[in-house]
Motif scaffolding. Structure first.
Motif, PDB file in Angstrom:
ATOM      1  N   GLY A 297      17.531  13.164   0.839  1.00  0.00           N
ATOM      2  CA  GLY A 297      18.408  12.139   1.382  1.00  0.00           C
ATOM      3  C   GLY A 297      19.676  11.966   0.576  1.00  0.00           C
ATOM      4  N   PRO A 298      20.643  11.210   1.089  1.00  0.00           N
ATOM      5  CA  PRO A 298      21.953  11.069   0.447  1.00  0.00           C
ATOM      6  C   PRO A 298      21.910  10.474  -0.954  1.00  0.00           C
ATOM      7  N   GLN A 299      20.880   9.688  -1.270  1.00  0.00           N
ATOM      8  CA  GLN A 299      20.816   9.058  -2.583  1.00  0.00           C
ATOM      9  C   GLN A 299      20.015   9.876  -3.595  1.00  0.00           C
ATOM     10  N   ALA A 300      19.554  11.061  -3.209  1.00  0.00           N
ATOM     11  CA  ALA A 300      18.592  11.755  -4.061  1.00  0.00           C
ATOM     12  C   ALA A 300      18.961  13.196  -4.391  1.00  0.00           C
TER      13      ALA A 300
ATOM     14  N   ALA B 188      17.192   4.947  -5.627  1.00  0.00           N
ATOM     15  CA  ALA B 188      18.320   4.028  -5.752  1.00  0.00           C
ATOM     16  C   ALA B 188      19.607   4.799  -6.006  1.00  0.00           C
ATOM     17  N   PRO B 189      20.727   4.364  -5.426  1.00  0.00           N
ATOM     18  CA  PRO B 189      21.972   5.082  -5.617  1.00  0.00           C
ATOM     19  C   PRO B 189      22.449   5.085  -7.053  1.00  0.00           C
ATOM     20  N   GLU B 190      22.109   4.033  -7.845  1.00  0.00           N
ATOM     21  CA  GLU B 190      22.545   4.044  -9.237  1.00  0.00           C
ATOM     22  C   GLU B 190      21.925   5.209  -9.994  1.00  0.00           C
ATOM     23  N   ALA B 191      20.684   5.578  -9.630  1.00  0.00           N
ATOM     24  CA  ALA B 191      20.047   6.729 -10.267  1.00  0.00           C
ATOM     25  C   ALA B 191      20.786   8.010  -9.924  1.00  0.00           C
ATOM     26  N   LYS B 192      21.248   8.100  -8.697  1.00  0.00           N
ATOM     27  CA  LYS B 192      22.017   9.273  -8.273  1.00  0.00           C
ATOM     28  C   LYS B 192      23.249   9.452  -9.126  1.00  0.00           C
ATOM     29  N   PHE B 193      24.074   8.395  -9.263  1.00  0.00           N
ATOM     30  CA  PHE B 193      25.327   8.523  -9.993  1.00  0.00           C
ATOM     31  C   PHE B 193      25.091   8.670 -11.490  1.00  0.00           C
ATOM     32  N   ASP B 194      24.065   8.002 -12.024  1.00  0.00           N
ATOM     33  CA  ASP B 194      23.752   8.146 -13.437  1.00  0.00           C
ATOM     34  C   ASP B 194      23.367   9.583 -13.763  1.00  0.00           C
ATOM     35  N   ALA B 195      22.605  10.202 -12.865  1.00  0.00           N
ATOM     36  CA  ALA B 195      22.158  11.565 -13.108  1.00  0.00           C
ATOM     37  C   ALA B 195      23.299  12.557 -13.019  1.00  0.00           C
ATOM     38  N   LEU B 196      24.268  12.276 -12.161  1.00  0.00           N
ATOM     39  CA  LEU B 196      25.361  13.222 -11.967  1.00  0.00           C
ATOM     40  C   LEU B 196      26.326  13.234 -13.137  1.00  0.00           C
ATOM     41  N   GLY B 197      26.563  12.098 -13.771  1.00  0.00           N
ATOM     42  CA  GLY B 197      27.491  12.045 -14.889  1.00  0.00           C
ATOM     43  C   GLY B 197      28.937  12.075 -14.433  1.00  0.00           C
ATOM     44  N   PRO B 198      29.885  11.918 -15.372  1.00  0.00           N
ATOM     45  CA  PRO B 198      31.296  11.766 -15.032  1.00  0.00           C
ATOM     46  C   PRO B 198      32.050  13.075 -14.877  1.00  0.00           C
TER      47      PRO B 198
ATOM     48  N   CYS C 134      26.358  -2.390  12.477  1.00  0.00           N
ATOM     49  CA  CYS C 134      26.957  -2.233  13.801  1.00  0.00           C
ATOM     50  C   CYS C 134      25.916  -1.584  14.713  1.00  0.00           C
ATOM     51  N   SER C 135      25.846  -2.017  15.938  1.00  0.00           N
ATOM     52  CA  SER C 135      24.733  -1.623  16.804  1.00  0.00           C
ATOM     53  C   SER C 135      24.770  -0.162  17.216  1.00  0.00           C
ATOM     54  N   PHE C 136      25.907   0.525  16.989  1.00  0.00           N
ATOM     55  CA  PHE C 136      26.009   1.938  17.364  1.00  0.00           C
ATOM     56  C   PHE C 136      25.796   2.872  16.184  1.00  0.00           C
ATOM     57  N   CYS C 137      25.622   2.347  14.968  1.00  0.00           N
ATOM     58  CA  CYS C 137      25.763   3.151  13.754  1.00  0.00           C
ATOM     59  C   CYS C 137      24.434   3.339  13.037  1.00  0.00           C
ATOM     60  N   VAL C 138      24.225   4.547  12.491  1.00  0.00           N
ATOM     61  CA  VAL C 138      23.002   4.849  11.755  1.00  0.00           C
ATOM     62  C   VAL C 138      23.172   4.726  10.248  1.00  0.00           C
ATOM     63  N   VAL C 139      24.390   4.481   9.769  1.00  0.00           N
ATOM     64  CA  VAL C 139      24.646   4.482   8.326  1.00  0.00           C
ATOM     65  C   VAL C 139      23.742   3.513   7.561  1.00  0.00           C
ATOM     66  N   PRO C 140      23.555   2.256   8.014  1.00  0.00           N
ATOM     67  CA  PRO C 140      22.677   1.366   7.236  1.00  0.00           C
ATOM     68  C   PRO C 140      21.249   1.886   7.103  1.00  0.00           C
ATOM     69  N   TYR C 141      20.834   2.747   8.034  1.00  0.00           N
ATOM     70  CA  TYR C 141      19.479   3.278   8.001  1.00  0.00           C
ATOM     71  C   TYR C 141      19.395   4.558   7.171  1.00  0.00           C
ATOM     72  N   THR C 142      20.457   5.356   7.178  1.00  0.00           N
ATOM     73  CA  THR C 142      20.423   6.635   6.473  1.00  0.00           C
ATOM     74  C   THR C 142      21.040   6.575   5.087  1.00  0.00           C
ATOM     75  N   ARG C 143      22.010   5.689   4.878  1.00  0.00           N
ATOM     76  CA  ARG C 143      22.649   5.548   3.563  1.00  0.00           C
ATOM     77  C   ARG C 143      22.166   4.326   2.802  1.00  0.00           C
ATOM     78  N   GLY C 144      21.481   3.418   3.475  1.00  0.00           N
ATOM     79  CA  GLY C 144      20.888   2.296   2.789  1.00  0.00           C
ATOM     80  C   GLY C 144      21.821   1.131   2.567  1.00  0.00           C
ATOM     81  N   ALA C 145      21.361   0.187   1.720  1.00  0.00           N
ATOM     82  CA  ALA C 145      22.109  -1.031   1.432  1.00  0.00           C
ATOM     83  C   ALA C 145      23.351  -0.713   0.610  1.00  0.00           C
TER      84      ALA C 145
END
Length: 462
Positions: free
Chosen positions: A125-128, A152-162, A183-194
């Protein structure tokens, strides 16, 4: 400029044959382009080099988008071709081909994707995707956990580094992920999370690395970027306006942009930043989707057409030379001719420099897909053609008004013709003029002499 969903292959083969080879196919928005670049950078220390074709790849990554209609089926179709390629390589003794599906389709389909397409080795998934090296190692040992979509997305960015390597004068910089708008047409909240906002220090470190690598313009990215609220070193909460103010102070940075925004998050401080920060370009992509309040309510957009127009008026008061781009969906469930005419009226009232428009396509699992009064395909097509005709006229008119003006152009590359350079105006338009390659990366004033639908031409004024 932000653009419509596209398919993009990233990377070129190195002159020397690499020890390990990876092919990355990217579908969708700039966020996916960004994620693909980070995956490549993350794999490079493991000995992976990019190649332009799956035919020669030891690792194939499909970084997917779930926004458009039939996106999932396109991925399965591509996986069929990858399966054939994998079989040919194995028969030729070229070794195994590891197949990874990443991105939003991976998040939405999960384990089902691997059941339907056994050629897939990993679904991420996008966060992993920062866990890809670990998963590749696990695969060499045994068939362990292969679904890595819920981190969690913070783990993603921490692992990637600067560490970043700029791929040109303009670079993407992700500052926020996820969306809470639903938004009722959009999947982003379900696929990208909070919604998640990166810490200010991490963003500044990555920005410095990009500038050191040659970037002169940074495009701040987020699914709902103007909802940014990251923590500072002092643990204070910094909004997007504050982040822009801090980034604008970085030496060597010429321009800042951000995308994509939600109208309800255009707060007073951010509007004021457009007038206060010279490095923030006078161009904003602010999707409205419809001019009908009835349809906006059905879309769960949390703003009205008048709210949108008032926000644009405030932005113009803060920055009189600002121009706007937007997104539109036509043929939404329940949209009447009167609703569509309200969209045309809003477009006429604003006068967009550019815009992207699409006919509604249902996404499985979203509320809109189950709504009554779905619009016939022929009606959608007819309305889309009318809207696009109006938008094209506005874009052409905006470009025509640039003729005779001298504009600052950030030179990004050589042009297609000998001795020609290509750059971007403050409004994101492509600008072509003659000049030496040494100007690449510089901001050069250019007198615009001619305009077309999509670009400007002129001459340097030095």
């Amino acid at each position: 400029m932000v653009g419509p969903p596209t398919t993009r292959q990233i990377g070129l083969a190195s002159p020397a044959a690499p020890e390990k080879r990876v092919f990355i196919e990217t579908y969708g928005c700039q966020m996916n382009v960004y994620d693909s670049e980070r995956m490549q950078e993350m794999l490079a220390p493991l000995g992976y080099d990019l190649v332009p074709s799956a035919e020669n790849a030891d690792l194939v990554i499909l970084n997917t988008c779930h926004i458009r209609e039939k996106a999932t089926e396109k991925v399965y179709s591509e996986l069929g071709r990858v399966r054939e390629t994998k079989a040919r390589r194995a028969a030729a003794g070229a070794g195994d081909t590891v197949v990874v599906v990443a991105g939003c389709v991976a998040q939405a389909e999960g384990e089902q994707l691997m059941v339907r397409a056994p050629v897939v080795d990993f679904v991420i998934g996008p966060q992993a995707y920062h866990q890809l090296p670990e998963l590749l190692t696990l695969r060499a040992r045994a068939r362990g956990e292969r679904i890595a979509a819920d981190f969690a997305p913070e783990a993603k960015f921490d692992a990637l580094g600067p560490q970043r390597s700029a791929r040109g004068v303009s670079a993407f910089l992700s500052v926020q992920e996820g969306c809470d708008k639903f938004c009722s047409f959009c999947v982003v909240p379900y696929t990208r999370g909070a919604e998640f906002s990166r810490p200010v220090a991490a963003i500044e470190n990555e920005a410095r690395a990009l500038i050191a690598a040659g970037a002169r313009e940074l495009v701040l990215l987020g699914q709902n970027v103007n909802a940014y609220h990251g923590a500072s070193e002092a643990k204070d909460e910094i909004d997007l306006a504050g982040l822009i103010t801090r980034l604008a102070q970085l030496e060597g940075l010429a321009r800042l942009r951000y995308t994509t925004s939600h109208p309800s998050e255009m707060h007073a401080k951010l509007i004021a930043a457009h007038g206060n920060e010279a490095k923030l370009m006078p161009f904003l992509h602010l999707p409205v989707q419809s001019g009908s309040d009835k349809i906006l309510k059905a879309m769960n957009r949390k703003h009205t057409a008048q709210d949108y127009l008032a926000t644009l008026a405030d932005l113009r008061a803060a920055r009189p030379d600002i121009a706007f781009s937007s997104d539109f969906i036509v043929g939404y469930p329940g949209e009447t001719e009167e609703d569509f005419e309200a969209t045309l009226a809003l477009v006429r009232a604003v006068g967009f420099a550019s815009a992207y428009s699409f006919k509604y396509s249902p996404r499985p699992g979203t509320p809109a897909a189950a709504m009554p009064k779905q619009i016939a395909e022929a009606v959608k097509m007819e309305r889309l053609a009318r809207l696009q005709s109006l938008l094209a006229c506005q874009q052409a008119g905006f470009n025509d008004r640039m003729v005779g003006q001298t504009v600052p152009v950030l030179v990004v590359s050589k042009g297609r013709r000998a001795g020609q350079l290509s750059g971007r105006s403050p409004y994101g338009q492509a600008v072509h003029f003659a000049g030496p390659p040494a100007w690449i990366g510089s901001v050069i004033p250019a007198l615009v002499e001619a305009a077309s639908q999509n670009s400007l031409t002129g001459q340097a004024c030095l």
